[in-house]
Design an enzyme around this catalytic site. Sequence first.
Site, PDB file in Angstrom:
ATOM      1  N   HIS A  25      24.436  -2.960  13.451  1.00 38.94           N
ATOM      2  CA  HIS A  25      25.613  -2.367  14.099  1.00 38.94           C
ATOM      3  C   HIS A  25      26.678  -1.837  13.141  1.00 38.94           C
ATOM      4  O   HIS A  25      27.253  -0.789  13.420  1.00 38.94           O
ATOM      5  CB  HIS A  25      26.284  -3.299  15.112  1.00 38.94           C
ATOM      6  CG  HIS A  25      27.560  -2.757  15.712  1.00 38.94           C
ATOM      7  ND1 HIS A  25      27.569  -1.675  16.572  1.00 38.94           N
ATOM      8  CD2 HIS A  25      28.859  -3.103  15.540  1.00 38.94           C
ATOM      9  CE1 HIS A  25      28.824  -1.410  16.928  1.00 38.94           C
ATOM     10  NE2 HIS A  25      29.624  -2.259  16.301  1.00 38.94           N
ATOM     11  N   HIS A  45      23.069  -7.614  17.046  1.00 39.24           N
ATOM     12  CA  HIS A  45      23.856  -6.386  16.941  1.00 39.24           C
ATOM     13  C   HIS A  45      25.324  -6.740  17.155  1.00 39.24           C
ATOM     14  O   HIS A  45      25.759  -6.935  18.290  1.00 39.24           O
ATOM     15  CB  HIS A  45      23.348  -5.408  18.008  1.00 39.24           C
ATOM     16  CG  HIS A  45      23.766  -4.006  17.764  1.00 39.24           C
ATOM     17  ND1 HIS A  45      23.148  -3.195  16.843  1.00 39.24           N
ATOM     18  CD2 HIS A  45      24.762  -3.260  18.303  1.00 39.24           C
ATOM     19  CE1 HIS A  45      23.725  -2.008  16.834  1.00 39.24           C
ATOM     20  NE2 HIS A  45      24.720  -2.016  17.706  1.00 39.24           N
ATOM     21  N   ASP A  63      19.974   0.563  11.643  1.00 38.74           N
ATOM     22  CA  ASP A  63      20.262   1.645  12.599  1.00 38.74           C
ATOM     23  C   ASP A  63      19.871   3.038  12.049  1.00 38.74           C
ATOM     24  O   ASP A  63      20.439   3.493  11.054  1.00 38.74           O
ATOM     25  CB  ASP A  63      21.749   1.669  12.972  1.00 38.74           C
ATOM     26  CG  ASP A  63      22.217   0.383  13.644  1.00 38.74           C
ATOM     27  OD1 ASP A  63      21.685  -0.693  13.296  1.00 38.74           O
ATOM     28  OD2 ASP A  63      23.132   0.444  14.488  1.00 38.74           O
ATOM     29  N   ASN A 107      20.956   4.794  17.517  1.00 40.82           N
ATOM     30  CA  ASN A 107      21.672   6.017  17.105  1.00 40.82           C
ATOM     31  C   ASN A 107      20.725   7.167  16.780  1.00 40.82           C
ATOM     32  O   ASN A 107      21.095   8.102  16.057  1.00 40.82           O
ATOM     33  CB  ASN A 107      22.536   5.749  15.873  1.00 40.82           C
ATOM     34  CG  ASN A 107      23.498   4.600  16.049  1.00 40.82           C
ATOM     35  OD1 ASN A 107      23.314   3.539  15.460  1.00 40.82           O
ATOM     36  ND2 ASN A 107      24.513   4.784  16.882  1.00 40.82           N
ATOM     37  N   HIS A 114      24.989   1.341  21.922  1.00 38.61           N
ATOM     38  CA  HIS A 114      24.765   2.768  22.198  1.00 38.61           C
ATOM     39  C   HIS A 114      23.516   3.042  23.039  1.00 38.61           C
ATOM     40  O   HIS A 114      23.202   4.201  23.305  1.00 38.61           O
ATOM     41  CB  HIS A 114      24.689   3.566  20.893  1.00 38.61           C
ATOM     42  CG  HIS A 114      26.028   3.816  20.285  1.00 38.61           C
ATOM     43  ND1 HIS A 114      26.992   4.592  20.897  1.00 38.61           N
ATOM     44  CD2 HIS A 114      26.596   3.369  19.136  1.00 38.61           C
ATOM     45  CE1 HIS A 114      28.079   4.619  20.154  1.00 38.61           C
ATOM     46  NE2 HIS A 114      27.872   3.876  19.069  1.00 38.61           N
TER      47      HIS A 114
HETATM   48 FE   LIG Z   1      24.528   1.706  15.265  1.00 37.84          FE
HETATM   49 FE   LIG Z   2      26.081  -0.429  17.547  1.00 38.89          FE
END
Ligand SMILES: [Fe+2]
Ligand SMILES: [Fe+2]
Length: 252
Positions: free
Chosen positions: A168, A143, A4, A36, A64
Site C-alpha cells: 500500500h 495492505h 503494488d 493499481n 483501490h
Molecule cells: Fe497501491
Molecule cells: Fe492501496
Amino acid sequence: MIGDIIGQPGRRAVRQLLPDLRQELSLDMVVANGENTAGGFGITLETAEELLDSGVDILTSGNHIWDQKEIIPHMDEGLPLIRPANYPDAPGRGYLVQDGVMVLNLMGRVFMPTLDCPFRTATAVLAEAEAEHSPQVIIVDFHAEATSEKQGLGWYLDGRVSAVLGTHTHVGTVDARILPKGTAFLTDVGMTGPFNSVIGSDTDAVLDRFLTGLPQRLSVARGPVILNSVLIEVDDGTGKALSIQRIDRMVD
Ligand SMILES: [Fe+2]
Ligand SMILES: [Fe+2]
C-alpha cells in the site's frame, strides 16, 4: 511477492523481468498486488490477465480494488484475484488456496477506510481455511498505511502463518526478518512502477496538489521502472519461513 504494480509501466516491467526471475530464483509461486494496474487505479480483466500471462499466480489488492467496476463480476468467477478479507460484506474472496499455498489479503484501519478488525478477521479466516483446506504455507498481504499496525499484525500472526508482507505505501522498507516463531515479515514490499515519481504518479501533478490544495487529476509517471519484490523460502512441512530477502530490479 511483488509490490503494488503501477499502470502500464509496472505491467511492462513484470512482463520483462518475471519469466527470468522465475527461473533464476526457482520460484514456486508468485503473488503480486494488482490494485493499481489499470492506469494507477484499480484492475481490469485485461490487466489482470496480462499479469497472469507474465507469470503471476495470485493477485492481491487493497483499497483501490473497487475503482474499475468491470472487475467486480469476475472476482467471484475463478479469476485468482482476492480483495481484503475484512471488507464486511463485499463481492469477491478474501483468500485463496492454490497448490497447498493460502494467500490471505487484509487491510489496515489506521489512516484507511474503517473496515472490520483485521486482527480478528485473520483469526477467523485462518480457522475456516485450516478446517477446509489445511494449507501448508500461508502468505498474508497486509495492505496498510501505518507501520505500527503492520508490525502489530506480524507479531499477532507470528508462528501461525508463513509470512506477513505489507503493501500500500508503494515504498519498500528494509526490515525483512523472520520473527521468533517462524513468520517472515516485511513492513512494505514497495511498488513496481515509475522510479521518478511520487509513489507512482507524475511528480508535477502531485506537487500541484501539494502547493495549491486544489484537486488535480493524477497520471502514472514515465521513465525507468523499479520492480520491488521479496523472496520467501518456506519449509512446506512446518509452514515456517526459512529465509526472506528483498529482490529489487530496475528496467529502463
Ligand atoms: Fe497501491
Ligand atoms: Fe492501496
